[in-house]
Design an enzyme around this catalytic site. Structure first.
Site, PDB file in Angstrom:
ATOM      1  N   TYR A  83      -9.852   5.047   6.719  1.00 32.10           N
ATOM      2  CA  TYR A  83     -10.140   5.415   8.111  1.00 32.10           C
ATOM      3  C   TYR A  83     -11.270   6.442   8.085  1.00 32.10           C
ATOM      4  CZ  TYR A  83      -5.750   3.332   9.822  1.00 32.10           C
ATOM      5  OH  TYR A  83      -4.746   2.467  10.165  1.00 32.10           O
TER       6      TYR A  83
ATOM      7  N   LYS B  66       0.286  -0.279  14.999  1.00 35.70           N
ATOM      8  CA  LYS B  66       1.645  -0.333  15.540  1.00 35.70           C
ATOM      9  C   LYS B  66       1.941  -1.529  16.452  1.00 35.70           C
ATOM     10  CE  LYS B  66       3.498   3.170  13.624  1.00 35.70           C
ATOM     11  NZ  LYS B  66       3.272   2.598  12.290  1.00 35.70           N
TER      12      LYS B  66
ATOM     13  N   HIS C 231       0.825  -1.203   0.000  1.00 32.82           N
ATOM     14  CA  HIS C 231       0.000   0.000   0.000  1.00 32.82           C
ATOM     15  C   HIS C 231       0.862   1.257   0.000  1.00 32.82           C
ATOM     16  CE1 HIS C 231      -4.046  -1.817   1.517  1.00 32.82           C
ATOM     17  NE2 HIS C 231      -3.533  -2.455   0.498  1.00 32.82           N
TER      18      HIS C 231
ATOM     19  N   TYR D 145       3.360   6.457  10.189  1.00 35.31           N
ATOM     20  CA  TYR D 145       2.570   5.276   9.794  1.00 35.31           C
ATOM     21  C   TYR D 145       3.461   4.218   9.129  1.00 35.31           C
ATOM     22  CZ  TYR D 145      -1.666   2.716   8.634  1.00 35.31           C
ATOM     23  OH  TYR D 145      -2.639   1.749   8.578  1.00 35.31           O
TER      24      TYR D 145
ATOM     25  N   PRO E  32      -5.204  -0.021  18.304  1.00 39.48           N
ATOM     26  CA  PRO E  32      -4.783  -0.455  16.960  1.00 39.48           C
ATOM     27  C   PRO E  32      -4.880   0.612  15.873  1.00 39.48           C
ATOM     28  CG  PRO E  32      -6.894  -1.444  17.580  1.00 39.48           C
ATOM     29  CD  PRO E  32      -6.409  -0.709  18.767  1.00 39.48           C
TER      30      PRO E  32
HETATM   31  C1  LIG Z   1      -7.999  -8.511  19.445  1.00 42.10           C
HETATM   32  C2  LIG Z   1      -6.717  -7.869  19.005  1.00 42.10           C
HETATM   33  C3  LIG Z   1      -6.667  -7.162  17.813  1.00 42.10           C
HETATM   34  C4  LIG Z   1      -5.472  -6.566  17.404  1.00 42.10           C
HETATM   35  N1  LIG Z   1      -5.451  -5.858  16.245  1.00 42.10           N
HETATM   36  C5  LIG Z   1      -4.308  -5.264  15.853  1.00 42.10           C
HETATM   37  C6  LIG Z   1      -4.239  -4.512  14.679  1.00 42.10           C
HETATM   38  O1  LIG Z   1      -5.217  -4.369  13.957  1.00 42.10           O
HETATM   39  N2  LIG Z   1      -3.054  -3.933  14.344  1.00 42.10           N
HETATM   40  C7  LIG Z   1      -1.933  -4.074  15.139  1.00 42.10           C
HETATM   41  O2  LIG Z   1      -0.856  -3.562  14.791  1.00 42.10           O
HETATM   42  N3  LIG Z   1      -1.960  -4.776  16.254  1.00 42.10           N
HETATM   43  C8  LIG Z   1      -3.121  -5.369  16.630  1.00 42.10           C
HETATM   44  N4  LIG Z   1      -3.151  -6.081  17.772  1.00 42.10           N
HETATM   45  C9  LIG Z   1      -1.924  -6.188  18.515  1.00 42.10           C
HETATM   46  C10 LIG Z   1      -1.033  -7.286  17.963  1.00 42.10           C
HETATM   47  O3  LIG Z   1      -1.787  -8.395  17.622  1.00 42.10           O
HETATM   48  C11 LIG Z   1       0.005  -7.595  19.029  1.00 42.10           C
HETATM   49  O4  LIG Z   1       0.770  -6.420  19.219  1.00 42.10           O
HETATM   50  C12 LIG Z   1       0.914  -8.775  18.720  1.00 42.10           C
HETATM   51  O5  LIG Z   1       0.194  -9.970  18.710  1.00 42.10           O
HETATM   52  C13 LIG Z   1       2.042  -8.845  19.756  1.00 42.10           C
HETATM   53  O6  LIG Z   1       2.733 -10.048  19.619  1.00 42.10           O
HETATM   54  P1  LIG Z   1       3.357 -10.761  20.891  1.00 42.10           P
HETATM   55  O7  LIG Z   1       4.018 -11.981  20.351  1.00 42.10           O
HETATM   56  O8  LIG Z   1       4.160  -9.783  21.646  1.00 42.10           O
HETATM   57  O9  LIG Z   1       2.131 -11.122  21.823  1.00 42.10           O
HETATM   58  P2  LIG Z   1       0.881 -12.196  21.583  1.00 42.10           P
HETATM   59  O10 LIG Z   1       0.594 -12.228  20.130  1.00 42.10           O
HETATM   60  O11 LIG Z   1      -0.119 -11.783  22.533  1.00 42.10           O
HETATM   61  O12 LIG Z   1       1.551 -13.560  21.973  1.00 42.10           O
HETATM   62  C14 LIG Z   1       1.774 -13.910  23.316  1.00 42.10           C
HETATM   63  C15 LIG Z   1       1.788 -15.425  23.417  1.00 42.10           C
HETATM   64  O13 LIG Z   1       2.138 -15.798  24.744  1.00 42.10           O
HETATM   65  C16 LIG Z   1       1.279 -16.841  25.170  1.00 42.10           C
HETATM   66  N5  LIG Z   1       1.217 -16.818  26.636  1.00 42.10           N
HETATM   67  C17 LIG Z   1       0.554 -15.944  27.426  1.00 42.10           C
HETATM   68  N6  LIG Z   1       0.733 -16.241  28.716  1.00 42.10           N
HETATM   69  C18 LIG Z   1       1.535 -17.332  28.766  1.00 42.10           C
HETATM   70  C19 LIG Z   1       2.078 -18.103  29.815  1.00 42.10           C
HETATM   71  N7  LIG Z   1       1.812 -17.826  31.089  1.00 42.10           N
HETATM   72  N8  LIG Z   1       2.860 -19.167  29.500  1.00 42.10           N
HETATM   73  C20 LIG Z   1       3.138 -19.463  28.195  1.00 42.10           C
HETATM   74  N9  LIG Z   1       2.642 -18.755  27.155  1.00 42.10           N
HETATM   75  C21 LIG Z   1       1.860 -17.693  27.430  1.00 42.10           C
HETATM   76  C22 LIG Z   1      -0.049 -16.536  24.509  1.00 42.10           C
HETATM   77  O14 LIG Z   1      -0.873 -17.689  24.411  1.00 42.10           O
HETATM   78  C23 LIG Z   1       0.414 -16.027  23.141  1.00 42.10           C
HETATM   79  O15 LIG Z   1       0.526 -17.057  22.182  1.00 42.10           O
HETATM   80  C24 LIG Z   1      -4.328  -6.674  18.202  1.00 42.10           C
HETATM   81  C25 LIG Z   1      -4.369  -7.382  19.390  1.00 42.10           C
HETATM   82  C26 LIG Z   1      -5.554  -7.962  19.818  1.00 42.10           C
HETATM   83  C27 LIG Z   1      -5.587  -8.695  21.129  1.00 42.10           C
END
Ligand SMILES: Cc1cc2nc3c(=O)[nH]c(=O)nc-3n(C[C@H](O)[C@H](O)[C@H](O)COP(=O)(O)OP(=O)(O)OC[C@H]3O[C@@H](n4cnc5c(N)ncnc54)[C@H](O)[C@@H]3O)c2cc1C
Length: 390
Positions: free
Chosen positions: A201, A297, A72, A385, A293
């Site tokens: 948006y 980011k 994009h 962005y 969101p």
């Molecule tokens: C509903 C939703 C919508 C989103 N939409 C957007 C969006 O549109 N744009 C955007 O940029 N970001 C979005 N985000 C944010 C983005 O998805 C996250 O920033 C991203 O997933 C971060 O990755 P992570 O690996 O740090 O955490 P996560 O993806 O949360 O991964 C953490 C992992 O740790 C595991 N875990 C948790 N606790 C434990 C434990 N005690 N022991 C072992 N494992 C554990 C979980 O099961 C999970 O698999 C959204 C988030 C959510 C919740």
């Protein structure tokens, strides 16, 4: 078990870190409390900054993204019923964003890990961190009814906002900053072509809306909803009617609706925990920070943490230097706070706040008018962005 770096959480942060370290000869074990299918079933982010795209390539997990992702060059912002375009490419000297779903990123990383026989333990229950203050911390967990232990040099908490890692840091050390917004995003995924080639948006009197996508045949739409709404309150018909009511006329007339494949309500929150390192524990991704969101980011910030942390650990294991490890928290937080600011600003600009006065709304409108009349203001939005440099 003995490993060099023990990682808690197999979301994008944990998988990416494990893969980058493995490619540099560093041994890791990843403990994930859910099943692989559950992790893959979470529909979340979809807009990748260039830095994240390059990290995925470096991790050997970028081939499918390079074949299938959508590029994009800009986005539309709509207010008072009129669409205005922000030309990322023209305003930033050629930078763009890549649209590729978090589910696909996770699948590609899982496959890359499996191809290298990476050690991933799914359904690891009750993970707990012990002896962080020694040079041999331990993780304990339960799997299939048996107790297990992993000894390691370092622990990395990639376990998201609700994980256990951040809570291991004593209250006397950890400082948190938070803002919870008084609304959520009701999101719907459908097997329909996107209404527009780029994201739209929308700031509307009825509330914010976003037209996004995962591919040329899969659309992701959102409408702002009250924070206490439940998914069951939103039939597909109600969702489409509300979305169409908020869209500019040309999009409202051409949108293709269809049955939902998935619906979720995401709360909107800004959150930062400091520091991001405590003794032999590092926090990365959502375990340390959350953004609303609106600025796309969340996933990208997780990637920039992993960029800094992977380099710090590779440097340590190759040369013995602890400089990257010692500066990890400050380096990450400097970038995190800029992304927090941008995400907060986009949220304030585009949503209807229940408590907003007439004055507040006039100011919001003036800010949108100013943005669209000033190339400097548009360039600032575009620069943030597409992603600030690492
Ligand atoms: C509903 C939703 C919508 C989103 N939409 C957007 C969006 O549109 N744009 C955007 O940029 N970001 C979005 N985000 C944010 C983005 O998805 C996250 O920033 C991203 O997933 C971060 O990755 P992570 O690996 O740090 O955490 P996560 O993806 O949360 O991964 C953490 C992992 O740790 C595991 N875990 C948790 N606790 C434990 C434990 N005690 N022991 C072992 N494992 C554990 C979980 O099961 C999970 O698999 C959204 C988030 C959510 C919740």
């Amino acid at each position: 078990m003995r490993t060099q770096v023990a990682i808690i959480g197999a979301g994008p942060s944990g998988l990416l870190l494990s893969q980058l370290l493995h490619l540099n000869g560093i041994d890791t074990v990843v403990l994930e409390r859910r099943t692989a299918d559950y992790v893959l079933g979470r529909i979340r982010a979809g807009v990748l900054e260039q830095g994240m795209v390059e990290l995925l390539r470096e991790a050997g997990a970028g081939d499918r993204m390079d074949r299938e992702a959508l590029i994009h060059d800009g986005t539309d912002i709509c207010f008072n019923g009129t669409r205005h375009r922000i030309d990322f490419k023209g305003l930033t000297g050629g930078k763009v964003v890549t649209v590729y779903g978090q589910t696909e990123v996770t699948r590609d990383l899982m496959e890359a890990r499996a191809a290298m026989d990476g050690q991933l333990v799914y359904e690891a229950a009750d993970v707990a961190i012990h002896e962080l203050d020694t040079d041999r911390p331990r993780l304990r967990y339960r799997k299939d009814g048996a107790e297990h232990e992993v000894r390691c040099d370092y622990v990395v908490g990639c376990d998201g906002f609700h994980g256990i890692s951040r809570r291991t840091i004593p209250d006397t050390v950890l400082r948190t900053y938070e803002r919870v917004y008084p609304f959520g995003w009701m999101g719907l995924l459908s097997a329909t072509p996107p209404v527009s080639e780029e994201l739209i948006y929308v700031n509307h009197d009825r509330g914010f809306a976003l037209c996004s996508m995962r591919s040329a045949s899969r659309s992701r739409y959102y409408v702002q909803c009250p924070a206490d709404d439940k998914v069951d309150d939103w039939s597909d018909d109600r969702f489409w009617a509300e979305l169409i009511a908020r869209l500019p006329p040309d999009a409202a007339e051409t949108i293709v609706t269809g049955a939902s494949l998935e619906k979720t309500i995401a709360p909107l929150r800004s959150f930062v925990a400091e520091p991001m390192r405590y003794q032999r524990l590092f926090l990365a991704g959502d375990s340390a920070h959350i953004v609303p969101p609106t600025g796309a980011k969340g996933l990208n910030l997780a990637a920039s943490d992993i960029h800094y942390l992977s380099r710090a650990l590779i440097d340590f294991y190759k040369s013995g230097s602890t400089e990257g490890i010692d500066t990890y928290s400050d380096t990450c937080l400097a970038r995190v706070w800029k992304a927090e600011r941008f995400s907060w600003w986009m949220t304030m600009l585009l949503h209807r706040f229940p408590e907003a006065s007439d004055f507040d709304r006039k100011i919001q409108n003036a800010e949108l008018e100013y943005l669209m009349s000033s190339e400097v203001a548009m360039a600032s939005l575009a620069e943030n962005y597409v992603g600030l440099p690492y």
